[in-house]
Design a protein around this motif. Structure first.
Motif, PDB file in Angstrom:
ATOM      1  N   SER A 109       0.793  -1.230   0.000  1.00 38.29           N
ATOM      2  CA  SER A 109       0.000   0.000   0.000  1.00 38.29           C
ATOM      3  C   SER A 109       0.823   1.277   0.000  1.00 38.29           C
ATOM      4  N   ASP A 110       0.514   2.168  -0.934  1.00 32.77           N
ATOM      5  CA  ASP A 110       1.151   3.485  -0.958  1.00 32.77           C
ATOM      6  C   ASP A 110       0.640   4.360   0.187  1.00 32.77           C
TER       7      ASP A 110
ATOM      8  N   GLU B 140      16.339   1.116  17.681  1.00 32.89           N
ATOM      9  CA  GLU B 140      16.047   0.458  18.952  1.00 32.89           C
ATOM     10  C   GLU B 140      16.668  -0.934  19.030  1.00 32.89           C
ATOM     11  N   ASN B 141      16.728  -1.616  17.881  1.00 28.83           N
ATOM     12  CA  ASN B 141      17.196  -3.007  17.839  1.00 28.83           C
ATOM     13  C   ASN B 141      17.913  -3.231  16.520  1.00 28.83           C
ATOM     14  N   ASP B 142      19.251  -3.140  16.563  1.00 27.06           N
ATOM     15  CA  ASP B 142      20.007  -3.189  15.308  1.00 27.06           C
ATOM     16  C   ASP B 142      20.079  -4.583  14.695  1.00 27.06           C
ATOM     17  N   VAL B 143      19.466  -5.570  15.360  1.00 31.09           N
ATOM     18  CA  VAL B 143      19.413  -6.920  14.792  1.00 31.09           C
ATOM     19  C   VAL B 143      18.281  -7.034  13.767  1.00 31.09           C
ATOM     20  N   VAL B 144      17.232  -6.237  13.952  1.00 30.83           N
ATOM     21  CA  VAL B 144      16.061  -6.318  13.078  1.00 30.83           C
ATOM     22  C   VAL B 144      16.268  -5.413  11.858  1.00 30.83           C
ATOM     23  N   LEU B 145      16.305  -6.027  10.680  1.00 29.70           N
ATOM     24  CA  LEU B 145      16.459  -5.292   9.429  1.00 29.70           C
ATOM     25  C   LEU B 145      15.150  -5.344   8.653  1.00 29.70           C
ATOM     26  N   VAL B 146      14.684  -4.196   8.188  1.00 31.57           N
ATOM     27  CA  VAL B 146      13.405  -4.119   7.482  1.00 31.57           C
ATOM     28  C   VAL B 146      13.570  -3.312   6.201  1.00 31.57           C
ATOM     29  N   SER B 147      13.118  -3.861   5.081  1.00 35.56           N
ATOM     30  CA  SER B 147      13.079  -3.102   3.824  1.00 35.56           C
ATOM     31  C   SER B 147      11.620  -2.864   3.457  1.00 35.56           C
ATOM     32  N   VAL B 148      11.313  -1.652   2.978  1.00 35.95           N
ATOM     33  CA  VAL B 148       9.926  -1.261   2.718  1.00 35.95           C
ATOM     34  C   VAL B 148       9.814  -0.661   1.318  1.00 35.95           C
ATOM     35  N   SER B 149       8.795  -1.058   0.580  1.00 40.14           N
ATOM     36  CA  SER B 149       8.506  -0.452  -0.729  1.00 40.14           C
ATOM     37  C   SER B 149       7.003  -0.426  -0.947  1.00 40.14           C
ATOM     38  N   GLY B 150       6.564   0.460  -1.846  1.00 43.52           N
ATOM     39  CA  GLY B 150       5.131   0.612  -2.123  1.00 43.52           C
ATOM     40  C   GLY B 150       4.715  -0.144  -3.375  1.00 43.52           C
ATOM     41  N   GLY B 151       3.833   0.483  -4.157  1.00 45.34           N
ATOM     42  CA  GLY B 151       3.355  -0.153  -5.381  1.00 45.34           C
ATOM     43  C   GLY B 151       1.882  -0.496  -5.379  1.00 45.34           C
ATOM     44  N   GLY B 152       1.226  -0.343  -4.212  1.00 48.30           N
ATOM     45  CA  GLY B 152      -0.207  -0.631  -4.140  1.00 48.30           C
ATOM     46  C   GLY B 152      -0.501  -1.900  -3.368  1.00 48.30           C
ATOM     47  N   SER B 153      -1.693  -1.965  -2.785  1.00 44.66           N
ATOM     48  CA  SER B 153      -2.087  -3.121  -1.972  1.00 44.66           C
ATOM     49  C   SER B 153      -2.071  -4.413  -2.771  1.00 44.66           C
ATOM     50  N   GLY B 154      -2.553  -4.345  -4.013  1.00 41.84           N
ATOM     51  CA  GLY B 154      -2.588  -5.535  -4.856  1.00 41.84           C
ATOM     52  C   GLY B 154      -1.208  -6.102  -5.110  1.00 41.84           C
ATOM     53  N   LEU B 155      -0.245  -5.222  -5.344  1.00 38.98           N
ATOM     54  CA  LEU B 155       1.132  -5.659  -5.567  1.00 38.98           C
ATOM     55  C   LEU B 155       1.705  -6.305  -4.309  1.00 38.98           C
ATOM     56  N   GLY B 156       1.411  -5.708  -3.156  1.00 36.65           N
ATOM     57  CA  GLY B 156       1.906  -6.270  -1.911  1.00 36.65           C
ATOM     58  C   GLY B 156       1.392  -7.675  -1.670  1.00 36.65           C
ATOM     59  N   ILE B 157       0.111  -7.903  -1.907  1.00 30.48           N
ATOM     60  CA  ILE B 157      -0.485  -9.229  -1.701  1.00 30.48           C
ATOM     61  C   ILE B 157       0.075 -10.222  -2.707  1.00 30.48           C
ATOM     62  N   ALA B 158       0.268  -9.781  -3.954  1.00 26.94           N
ATOM     63  CA  ALA B 158       0.861 -10.654  -4.978  1.00 26.94           C
ATOM     64  C   ALA B 158       2.296 -11.018  -4.605  1.00 26.94           C
ATOM     65  N   SER B 159       3.041 -10.055  -4.063  1.00 25.00           N
ATOM     66  CA  SER B 159       4.423 -10.318  -3.647  1.00 25.00           C
ATOM     67  C   SER B 159       4.469 -11.302  -2.492  1.00 25.00           C
TER      68      SER B 159
END
Length: 292
Positions: A44-45, A61-80
């Motif tokens: 979701s954008d 807060e916690n340098d062990v947890v790595l998170v990458s985030v990108s948009g593209g729309g809800s449909g793209l997120g569910i497909a991914s």
């Protein structure tokens, strides 16, 4: 002495190789540890900017947890998520039955988490004389039944609709809550920023964006309309108390979908979103925390 030196050199070399091997084993072990794997979030954008801020803060807060985030729309997120290219799908709408069927075909069990609440803001140029609209009027505008602003005030101006693309959760949400088909002349924009820029340049335009995006200071040159139904007073999507009480018509939960098998991997991030720090970030980003 020469032989002893050679043996000593060989022994030292063996020790060094053993130490290097031990270091490599540690690195391999750490890379295989679930906590060190990057959590990939897509979708979701509406949610992307908020989740980026959450990801940046959890890293502090916690340098062990790595998170990458990108948009593209809800449909793209569910497909991914379905294709294994994401661990969490941000979605500003409920998952569709057709999408659920695809997960079931792959024997993938899903779970979801509502981490915030959003409101949809309808915006016009700040030079516009109208301050509020009825939900029935919005329905007629977006469906193309009303095509000129003369229906609401004296100015004879054609209405230009600026909306989202069909893979957008915001597009789906507005479509379903109003039970409409959008006008074929509605312009499909990539995201909140593009819609607001179009509205600023078009004195006869109307568009819908995330209220959180507007609350973050992106309100120059636009006016946010208050919305009312036939049985209520006009309510602004920027009124936090109205959202908390559920009295604004266009408000919705923000979802995150994930595979049940990945729960332990993503749990640190979900827990952070629920924390006091996470709730503060959500609120300061213009959204509304959800008590879980």
């Amino acid at each position: 002495m020469i032989i002893q030196t050679k043996h000593s050199d060989f022994a030292i070399e063996v020790i060094l190789h053993m130490r290097l091997f031990s270091v490599l084993l540690v690195i391999m072990f750490q890379s295989c540890s679930p906590n060190s794997e990057t959590i990939k979030i897509k979708g979701s954008d509406t949610e992307v900017n908020l989740v980026v801020v959450l990801a940046e803060q959890i890293r502090k807060e916690n340098d062990v947890v790595l998170v990458s985030v990108s948009g593209g729309g809800s449909g793209l997120g569910i497909a991914s998520l379905l294709n294994g290219n994401a661990d969490i799908a941000n979605s500003s709408r409920s998952i569709k039955q057709t999408e659920l069927d695809l997960f079931q075909q792959k024997n993938i069990e899903l779970d979801s988490f509502i981490f915030a609440q959003d409101a949809i803001a309808f915006v016009v140029s700040d030079k516009f004389t109208i301050d509020s609209l009825n939900t029935n009027d919005i329905t007629k505008i977006l469906s193309g039944e009303i095509t000129n602003w003369s229906s609401f005030h004296q100015n004879n101006m054609p209405i230009t609709i600026y909306g989202r693309q069909s893979n957008s959760g915001t597009h789906d949400y507005v479509k379903h809550i109003l039970n409409i088909h959008f006008s074929p002349y509605a312009k499909q924009m990539n995201g909140n920023a593009q819609i607001l820029e179009a509205i600023k340049a078009d004195g006869s335009g109307i568009g819908y964006v995330s209220a959180g995006y507007v609350l973050k200071g992106n309100n120059t040159g636009i006016k946010v309309l208050s919305i009312y139904t036939n049985h209520s007073k006009a309510v602004s999507p920027l009124d936090a108390s109205a959202i908390a009480s559920g009295s604004y018509f266009f408000q919705r939960p923000l979802f995150q979908y994930f595979r049940k098998s990945d729960y332990l991997k993503i749990k640190p991030f979900l827990d952070f979103e629920k924390s006091a720090i996470g709730a503060k970030i959500i609120q300061e980003s213009g959204y509304y925390p959800v008590n879980n």
